[in-house]
Design a protein around this motif. Structure first.
Motif, PDB file in Angstrom:
ATOM      1  N   VAL A   1       7.810  16.905   1.812  1.00  0.00           N
ATOM      2  CA  VAL A   1       9.173  16.581   2.201  1.00  0.00           C
ATOM      3  C   VAL A   1       9.330  15.063   2.206  1.00  0.00           C
ATOM      4  O   VAL A   1       8.343  14.335   2.237  1.00  0.00           O
ATOM      5  N   PRO A   2      10.573  14.566   2.185  1.00  0.00           N
ATOM      6  CA  PRO A   2      10.766  13.112   2.251  1.00  0.00           C
ATOM      7  C   PRO A   2      10.546  12.584   3.664  1.00  0.00           C
ATOM      8  O   PRO A   2      10.812  13.279   4.648  1.00  0.00           O
ATOM      9  N   TYR A   3      10.067  11.363   3.751  1.00  0.00           N
ATOM     10  CA  TYR A   3       9.953  10.712   5.050  1.00  0.00           C
ATOM     11  C   TYR A   3      11.336  10.281   5.535  1.00  0.00           C
ATOM     12  O   TYR A   3      11.690  10.471   6.695  1.00  0.00           O
ATOM     13  N   ARG A   4      12.110   9.711   4.624  1.00  0.00           N
ATOM     14  CA  ARG A   4      13.498   9.337   4.919  1.00  0.00           C
ATOM     15  C   ARG A   4      14.421  10.284   4.154  1.00  0.00           C
ATOM     16  O   ARG A   4      14.427  10.300   2.928  1.00  0.00           O
ATOM     17  N   VAL A   5      15.177  11.066   4.869  1.00  0.00           N
ATOM     18  CA  VAL A   5      16.005  12.112   4.271  1.00  0.00           C
ATOM     19  C   VAL A   5      17.363  11.544   3.887  1.00  0.00           C
ATOM     20  O   VAL A   5      18.014  10.845   4.685  1.00  0.00           O
ATOM     21  N   THR A   6      17.800  11.852   2.667  1.00  0.00           N
ATOM     22  CA  THR A   6      19.150  11.467   2.223  1.00  0.00           C
ATOM     23  C   THR A   6      20.062  12.676   2.075  1.00  0.00           C
ATOM     24  O   THR A   6      21.279  12.523   1.953  1.00  0.00           O
TER      25      THR A   6
ATOM     26  N   SER B   1      -2.246   6.866  12.854  1.00  0.00           N
ATOM     27  CA  SER B   1      -2.754   6.839  11.485  1.00  0.00           C
ATOM     28  C   SER B   1      -2.079   7.858  10.573  1.00  0.00           C
ATOM     29  O   SER B   1      -2.320   7.853   9.367  1.00  0.00           O
ATOM     30  N   ALA B   2      -1.247   8.726  11.119  1.00  0.00           N
ATOM     31  CA  ALA B   2      -0.495   9.670  10.286  1.00  0.00           C
ATOM     32  C   ALA B   2       0.777   8.985   9.792  1.00  0.00           C
ATOM     33  O   ALA B   2       1.895   9.440  10.017  1.00  0.00           O
ATOM     34  N   VAL B   3       0.592   7.891   9.093  1.00  0.00           N
ATOM     35  CA  VAL B   3       1.717   7.059   8.668  1.00  0.00           C
ATOM     36  C   VAL B   3       2.643   7.880   7.767  1.00  0.00           C
ATOM     37  O   VAL B   3       2.206   8.546   6.825  1.00  0.00           O
TER      38      VAL B   3
ATOM     39  N   GLN C   1      -3.567  11.083   4.670  1.00  0.00           N
ATOM     40  CA  GLN C   1      -4.535  10.584   3.702  1.00  0.00           C
ATOM     41  C   GLN C   1      -5.004   9.149   3.922  1.00  0.00           C
ATOM     42  O   GLN C   1      -5.896   8.689   3.221  1.00  0.00           O
ATOM     43  N   HIS C   2      -4.368   8.410   4.859  1.00  0.00           N
ATOM     44  CA  HIS C   2      -4.642   6.975   4.970  1.00  0.00           C
ATOM     45  C   HIS C   2      -4.353   6.259   3.645  1.00  0.00           C
ATOM     46  O   HIS C   2      -5.001   5.273   3.313  1.00  0.00           O
ATOM     47  N   GLY C   3      -3.387   6.768   2.898  1.00  0.00           N
ATOM     48  CA  GLY C   3      -3.035   6.159   1.616  1.00  0.00           C
ATOM     49  C   GLY C   3      -3.091   7.149   0.478  1.00  0.00           C
ATOM     50  O   GLY C   3      -3.964   8.017   0.432  1.00  0.00           O
ATOM     51  N   ALA C   4      -2.129   7.037  -0.437  1.00  0.00           N
ATOM     52  CA  ALA C   4      -2.031   7.970  -1.555  1.00  0.00           C
ATOM     53  C   ALA C   4      -3.223   7.853  -2.494  1.00  0.00           C
ATOM     54  O   ALA C   4      -3.868   6.803  -2.579  1.00  0.00           O
ATOM     55  N   VAL C   5      -3.500   8.956  -3.202  1.00  0.00           N
ATOM     56  CA  VAL C   5      -4.517   8.955  -4.257  1.00  0.00           C
ATOM     57  C   VAL C   5      -3.830   8.513  -5.544  1.00  0.00           C
ATOM     58  O   VAL C   5      -3.065   9.260  -6.148  1.00  0.00           O
ATOM     59  N   LEU C   6      -4.095   7.296  -5.937  1.00  0.00           N
ATOM     60  CA  LEU C   6      -3.478   6.697  -7.116  1.00  0.00           C
ATOM     61  C   LEU C   6      -4.551   5.957  -7.912  1.00  0.00           C
ATOM     62  O   LEU C   6      -5.579   5.567  -7.351  1.00  0.00           O
ATOM     63  N   PRO C   7      -4.330   5.750  -9.208  1.00  0.00           N
ATOM     64  CA  PRO C   7      -5.366   5.068 -10.000  1.00  0.00           C
ATOM     65  C   PRO C   7      -5.784   3.720  -9.432  1.00  0.00           C
ATOM     66  O   PRO C   7      -6.942   3.324  -9.562  1.00  0.00           O
ATOM     67  N   TYR C   8      -4.863   3.029  -8.786  1.00  0.00           N
ATOM     68  CA  TYR C   8      -5.176   1.708  -8.235  1.00  0.00           C
ATOM     69  C   TYR C   8      -5.493   1.769  -6.738  1.00  0.00           C
ATOM     70  O   TYR C   8      -5.616   0.740  -6.090  1.00  0.00           O
ATOM     71  N   GLN C   9      -5.630   2.982  -6.183  1.00  0.00           N
ATOM     72  CA  GLN C   9      -6.019   3.156  -4.786  1.00  0.00           C
ATOM     73  C   GLN C   9      -7.145   4.176  -4.666  1.00  0.00           C
ATOM     74  O   GLN C   9      -7.131   5.057  -3.812  1.00  0.00           O
ATOM     75  N   MET C  10      -8.146   4.052  -5.556  1.00  0.00           N
ATOM     76  CA  MET C  10      -9.261   4.996  -5.523  1.00  0.00           C
ATOM     77  C   MET C  10     -10.543   4.258  -5.862  1.00  0.00           C
ATOM     78  O   MET C  10     -10.530   3.136  -6.389  1.00  0.00           O
TER      79      MET C  10
ATOM     80  N   TYR D   1       0.842  -1.199   0.000  1.00  0.00           N
ATOM     81  CA  TYR D   1       0.000   0.000   0.000  1.00  0.00           C
ATOM     82  C   TYR D   1       0.874   1.244   0.000  1.00  0.00           C
ATOM     83  O   TYR D   1       1.825   1.374   0.789  1.00  0.00           O
ATOM     84  N   ASP D   2       0.567   2.196  -0.868  1.00  0.00           N
ATOM     85  CA  ASP D   2       1.368   3.402  -1.050  1.00  0.00           C
ATOM     86  C   ASP D   2       0.815   4.533  -0.190  1.00  0.00           C
ATOM     87  O   ASP D   2      -0.363   4.877  -0.289  1.00  0.00           O
ATOM     88  N   TRP D   3       1.674   5.138   0.642  1.00  0.00           N
ATOM     89  CA  TRP D   3       1.216   6.159   1.591  1.00  0.00           C
ATOM     90  C   TRP D   3       1.205   7.556   1.008  1.00  0.00           C
ATOM     91  O   TRP D   3       0.490   8.425   1.497  1.00  0.00           O
ATOM     92  N   GLY D   4       2.004   7.833  -0.001  1.00  0.00           N
ATOM     93  CA  GLY D   4       2.042   9.177  -0.549  1.00  0.00           C
ATOM     94  C   GLY D   4       3.073  10.049   0.136  1.00  0.00           C
ATOM     95  O   GLY D   4       3.985   9.569   0.815  1.00  0.00           O
ATOM     96  N   GLN D   5       2.924  11.359  -0.014  1.00  0.00           N
ATOM     97  CA  GLN D   5       3.947  12.313   0.386  1.00  0.00           C
ATOM     98  C   GLN D   5       3.779  12.782   1.836  1.00  0.00           C
ATOM     99  O   GLN D   5       2.671  12.840   2.365  1.00  0.00           O
TER     100      GLN D   5
END
Length: 523
Positions: free
Chosen positions: A392-397, A453-455, A460-469, A306-310
């Protein structure tokens, strides 16, 4: 005691409370379980920056809920919910000191847009007329179970609908608007769905978002966003429902395909002889509360992907007085301001940098002048502003500007906040830095620590994507508010129509539950 409740809702965010309200109105004895010390989820307000300065921690704007019937059906105004809807309502400020505003009248908006392009102003009039004609269908789509894809694209103009629904914001704004400023603004509206200019779905989301702002306006909740959940809690109590805080659910027991009990973190077991509705994020529900043994390896594999988004980054500032915008008084009066631009490529670069793990150099920042619109939020004569960095990134490089060293958010968040405040002070809000008396900086890790729940620091509880809508949100096996467990339903933002303070997932889930139980839906 066993049998005391006919419905249990896990999670007292606004969607969980909405679902509980409708179930209680249908005659069920309802219990809502909340792991934190207060209810509200992402509709909470706290004195983050300093005592006496009340900020909305997560959600601030109250917009899409005004398109749905839930607030009126549940009588939230009678329970003390008061809206502040300024005019002008929304602004986009640019580095050169100019601003575009959305007024409460479409002609006021068109006049503001015409300073950049008369053709763009006329285009907006046409787009808004199109929205008004489609509004009944848009609202019906939000407030009902999503149709299967085959049904959704079976109409006569299905090809055009399909193209626009999946079109990127960049493609749409470049074929619709002439000025770079309006292209930037409308593409930035897609950021409220965490959609980059070149992501699919951006065009449709941006159009709907901007048109909704024009139609009903973004409101600030008087006294703080927590008054949304407080009004819902009062309606629930008036119909016999209960909320237990400090009552986190650890697991759900299932026998013969039905949920039979929930176990709390403290070991208490609450037996269930009815329905269970979950307002927690879908992955937590599937993998932690149910477990792979209950849902099967195949379904578990899908939810693991499952994709969480930004991720978001927040700066909450207590000020010794107002900090006016360089763009002028109109921006000071609005409820929400987009800060950035004017290049569409700046937006795209922000996403490219964040997705590569870099701290973006010139992100779009959403600003809410909380005390300017609602003086009750701060001591007399003082000011309070909230700035949300998209994204921003969740994991910063690393840092795209090359100035900040370190990669752990706990070590770098204040340095990044300093960089953003410097940018705001230099280009958009002269003197902002000098007015700061206290601040709170919330990194993605901080948001995630505050609420489970603020993963990844998302809302959003998951990104808005064509396969997650639609019917596939979050995954097909948990789609349309149902789960593989017969009496377990989903009622949160991980279901259609997704995130935002809409109350629609909670209302829609309750309607499905009432239908399955043969109860009249008490609208």
């Amino acid at each position: 005691m066993p049998g005391d409740y006919q419905a249990i809702v896990i999670g007292a965010g606004h969607n969980g409370l909405t679902c509980a309200c409708y179930l209680a109105r249908a005659g069920l004895k309802v219990l809502v379980l909340e792991r934190y010390e207060t209810y509200g989820g992402m509709t909470v307000s706290e004195e983050l920056a300093a005592p006496g300065f009340l900020s909305d921690v997560h959600a601030s704007g109250y917009l899409v809920a005004k398109l749905t019937p839930a607030p009126d059906e549940l009588g939230l105004a009678r329970h003390g919910l008061e809206l502040i809807t300024p005019d002008p309502n929304w602004a986009q400020v640019f580095p050169d000191g100019r601003a575009f505003i959305i007024g409460r009248d479409v002609e006021e908006t068109a006049r503001s847009m015409a300073q950049f392009s008369r053709a763009d102003a006329e285009a907006w009039r046409g787009l808004y007329r199109r929205y008004l004609a489609a509004k009944p269908d848009i609202v019906a789509g939000m407030t009902s179970t999503p149709p299967p894809l085959a049904t959704e694209f079976a109409s006569q103009d299905a090809v055009d609908q399909y193209r626009f629904q999946f079109q990127s914001a960049r493609s749409w704004v470049e074929e619709t608007f002439q000025s770079p400023e309006m292209r930037y603004f409308f593409a930035s509206c897609a950021l409220h769905g965490a959609l980059a200019p070149d992501d699919a779905l951006g065009a449709n989301f941006a159009w709907l978002f901007a048109a909704a702002v024009q139609d009903v306006g973004v409101s600030i909740i008087k006294g703080g966003m927590h008054n949304v959940s407080r009004a819902l809690a009062e309606d629930l109590a008036s119909h016999g429902g209960e909320i237990r805080v400090n009552s986190g659910v650890k697991s759900i027991a299932v026998e013969k395909g039905r949920a039979i009990s929930v176990r709390l973190d403290d070991g208490e077991v609450i037996a269930l002889d009815g329905v269970l509705a979950s307002n927690v994020d879908p992955r937590h529900l599937a993998l932690d509360l149910l477990g792979e043994a209950q849902i099967g390896e195949s379904v578990a594999g899908k939810i693991k992907r499952y994709d969480w988004g930004q991720s978001f980054f927040g700066i909450y500032l207590a000020l010794d007085g107002p900090a006016p915008y360089r763009a002028g008084a109109a921006a000071d009066q609005t409820g929400y301001v987009h800060i950035g631009g004017p290049s569409l490529d700046d937006l795209a670069e922000t996403f490219a940098q964040a997705r590569a793990g870099l701290l973006p150099h010139r992100p779009m920042i959403g600003a809410i002048n909380e005390a300017g619109l609602d003086p009750s939020r701060a001591p007399s004569g003082k000011a309070l502003m909230k700035f949300i960095v998209h994204f921003v990134p969740y994991r910063v490089t690393g840092d795209a500007s090359g100035r900040i060293r370190g990669t752990h958010w706990d070590d770098i968040k204040n340095a990044y906040a300093d960089a953003m405040i410097d940018m705001l002070s230099e280009h958009f809000l002269p003197g902002l830095r000098d007015r700061i008396v206290a601040r709170s900086v919330q990194s993605p890790l901080d948001y995630e620590r505050r609420i489970i729940s603020a993963v990844h620091g998302t809302h959003q509880h998951g990104a808005v994507l064509p396969y997650q809508m639609g019917a596939m949100r979050p995954i097909p096996e948990f789609g349309s508010y149902r789960s593989p467990v017969a009496n377990l339903y989903l009622c949160g933002a991980g279901s259609h129509p997704g995130s935002g303070v809409t109350m629609a997932p909670g209302r829609n889930a309750a309607k499905v539950i009432c239908g399955d139980l043969g109860l009249a839906f008490a609208a």
